[in-house]
Scaffold this motif. Structure first.
Motif, PDB file in Angstrom:
ATOM      1  N   ALA A 244       0.823  -1.199   0.000  1.00  0.00           N
ATOM      2  CA  ALA A 244       0.000   0.000   0.000  1.00  0.00           C
ATOM      3  C   ALA A 244       0.867   1.262   0.000  1.00  0.00           C
ATOM      4  O   ALA A 244       0.570   2.236  -0.707  1.00  0.00           O
ATOM      5  CB  ALA A 244      -0.927  -0.004   1.207  1.00  0.00           C
ATOM      6  N   LYS A 245       1.935   1.246   0.785  1.00  0.00           N
ATOM      7  CA  LYS A 245       2.826   2.418   0.824  1.00  0.00           C
ATOM      8  C   LYS A 245       3.461   2.654  -0.541  1.00  0.00           C
ATOM      9  O   LYS A 245       3.590   3.794  -0.996  1.00  0.00           O
ATOM     10  CB  LYS A 245       3.885   2.209   1.895  1.00  0.00           C
ATOM     11  CG  LYS A 245       3.317   2.225   3.317  1.00  0.00           C
ATOM     12  CD  LYS A 245       4.380   1.904   4.355  1.00  0.00           C
ATOM     13  CE  LYS A 245       3.772   1.885   5.760  1.00  0.00           C
ATOM     14  NZ  LYS A 245       4.771   1.518   6.796  1.00  0.00           N
ATOM     15  N   GLU A 246       3.854   1.553  -1.219  1.00  0.00           N
ATOM     16  CA  GLU A 246       4.437   1.677  -2.555  1.00  0.00           C
ATOM     17  C   GLU A 246       3.390   2.191  -3.546  1.00  0.00           C
ATOM     18  O   GLU A 246       3.685   3.051  -4.381  1.00  0.00           O
ATOM     19  CB  GLU A 246       4.978   0.322  -3.012  1.00  0.00           C
ATOM     20  CG  GLU A 246       5.238   0.183  -4.507  1.00  0.00           C
ATOM     21  CD  GLU A 246       6.270   1.156  -5.053  1.00  0.00           C
ATOM     22  OE1 GLU A 246       6.330   1.299  -6.290  1.00  0.00           O
ATOM     23  OE2 GLU A 246       6.998   1.800  -4.265  1.00  0.00           O
ATOM     24  N   GLY A 247       2.171   1.689  -3.461  1.00  0.00           N
ATOM     25  CA  GLY A 247       1.124   2.115  -4.376  1.00  0.00           C
ATOM     26  C   GLY A 247       0.808   3.596  -4.252  1.00  0.00           C
ATOM     27  O   GLY A 247       0.665   4.300  -5.254  1.00  0.00           O
ATOM     28  N   LEU A 248       0.702   4.060  -3.025  1.00  0.00           N
ATOM     29  CA  LEU A 248       0.421   5.484  -2.802  1.00  0.00           C
ATOM     30  C   LEU A 248       1.587   6.358  -3.257  1.00  0.00           C
ATOM     31  O   LEU A 248       1.394   7.407  -3.876  1.00  0.00           O
ATOM     32  CB  LEU A 248       0.120   5.724  -1.326  1.00  0.00           C
ATOM     33  CG  LEU A 248      -1.204   5.132  -0.824  1.00  0.00           C
ATOM     34  CD1 LEU A 248      -1.279   5.189   0.700  1.00  0.00           C
ATOM     35  CD2 LEU A 248      -2.392   5.865  -1.438  1.00  0.00           C
ATOM     36  N   SER A 249       2.819   5.914  -2.963  1.00  0.00           N
ATOM     37  CA  SER A 249       4.003   6.672  -3.390  1.00  0.00           C
ATOM     38  C   SER A 249       4.083   6.748  -4.908  1.00  0.00           C
ATOM     39  O   SER A 249       4.384   7.801  -5.480  1.00  0.00           O
ATOM     40  CB  SER A 249       5.277   6.033  -2.829  1.00  0.00           C
ATOM     41  OG  SER A 249       5.298   6.104  -1.421  1.00  0.00           O
ATOM     42  N   ALA A 250       3.811   5.625  -5.573  1.00  0.00           N
ATOM     43  CA  ALA A 250       3.878   5.591  -7.032  1.00  0.00           C
ATOM     44  C   ALA A 250       2.859   6.555  -7.636  1.00  0.00           C
ATOM     45  O   ALA A 250       3.157   7.264  -8.601  1.00  0.00           O
ATOM     46  CB  ALA A 250       3.620   4.171  -7.530  1.00  0.00           C
ATOM     47  N   PHE A 251       1.674   6.598  -7.069  1.00  0.00           N
ATOM     48  CA  PHE A 251       0.645   7.498  -7.580  1.00  0.00           C
ATOM     49  C   PHE A 251       1.072   8.958  -7.412  1.00  0.00           C
ATOM     50  O   PHE A 251       0.968   9.759  -8.349  1.00  0.00           O
ATOM     51  CB  PHE A 251      -0.676   7.247  -6.857  1.00  0.00           C
ATOM     52  CG  PHE A 251      -1.787   8.145  -7.322  1.00  0.00           C
ATOM     53  CD1 PHE A 251      -2.469   7.891  -8.501  1.00  0.00           C
ATOM     54  CD2 PHE A 251      -2.144   9.267  -6.575  1.00  0.00           C
ATOM     55  CE1 PHE A 251      -3.489   8.728  -8.935  1.00  0.00           C
ATOM     56  CE2 PHE A 251      -3.152  10.116  -7.008  1.00  0.00           C
ATOM     57  CZ  PHE A 251      -3.825   9.845  -8.195  1.00  0.00           C
TER      58      PHE A 251
END
Length: 263
Positions: A244-251
């Motif tokens: 989730a942290k990676e997904g939010l950062s990528a966005f």
């Protein structure tokens, strides 16, 4: 005659499971049931696999039960007959419980157990020439093993009709009933499947598993304090995961997430 009831092809995180009994329209027998069950279990446990596509060789997706196999079971002692029925029921449960996203690619007839396979998969993409039916009553039996998944797909009211009439259901009607998610002309079927696969590969794999678990947890339950608490805990737990942290950062950084580039 085909010697292997299944073919499995892997590419880019996608596993394609192809039923390979075209001479009998990919009808179920003991070997195909066992092979499908094993294949889905192994692919579900394989971390390199992101999406599983189920398809059939030849003219049909699957014509359901092999009548020679059904005759053998009808002549078997009750315990052997029951054990065989349990294996069939376990096949559908294994597909439905798969943690990975599953797609049924239906290009022709999907009858009886074939309609069960289409219903047990998460997503059904069908050719406009496809046809479905719960045809069991024509043979003096009932669509027992597939019933939880067909009823989930089309609802109790519609199942009450089709379980009794065994009418053929056109692809258009199957789409109207909610069994089919996407319809395509025959020549565009693979492109339609690939479009869904592409969308699935863009999502977080653990989030997709959690999404399936969420549906099972809240479907057909009253929206009470227990459900509210459960949904709050699920999102709070998931937000703290590395995915989730990676997904939010990528966005926020306007880049593909690691699981997209990593496939």
């Amino acid at each position: 005659m085909s010697t292997q009831p299944l073919k499995i092809e892997r590419a880019g995180g996608v596993a394609r499971v192809v039923m390979s009994r075209p001479e009998v329209h990919n009808a179920f027998d003991e070997a195909l049931i066992a092979s499908l069950t094993q294949a889905f279990r192994e692919l579900d446990a394989d971390e390199s696999v992101r999406v599983i596509v189920l398809a059939g060789e030849g003219k049909s997706f699957s014509a359901g039960a092999d009548l020679n196999w059904m005759q053998r079971q009808s002549a078997a002692p009750l315990e052997a007959n029951l054990e065989d029925a349990r294996k069939l029921a376990e096949l559908f449960r294994t597909i439905a419980a798969c943690a990975k996203p599953t797609i049924a690619r239906v290009h022709g007839a999907a009858l009886g157990g074939g309609m069960g396979l289409a219903s047990a998969c998460d997503i059904c993409v069908a050719s406009s020439a496809a046809a479905f039916a719960t045809s069991e009553v024509k043979f003096g039996i009932i669509p027992s093993a597939i019933s939880p998944y067909v009823i989930r797909a089309i609802g109790q009211r519609q199942a009450t009709r089709y379980f009794q009439t065994a009418e053929r259901i056109t692809a258009q009607r199957a789409w109207e009933l909610g069994l089919v998610h996407e319809l395509a002309e025959a020549e565009g079927l693979d492109a339609a499947v690939d479009k869904v696969v592409e969308a699935l590969l863009a999502g977080g794999p653990r989030a997709q598993t959690a999404a399936k678990e969420l549906i099972r947890a809240v479907a057909d339950r009253p929206i009470d304090a227990d459900v509210i608490e459960d949904t709050a805990r699920r999102i709070a737990t998931l937000r703290a995961t590395p995915e989730a942290k990676e997904g939010l950062s990528a966005f926020l950084e306007k880049r593909p997430a690691a699981w997209v580039g990593g496939r």
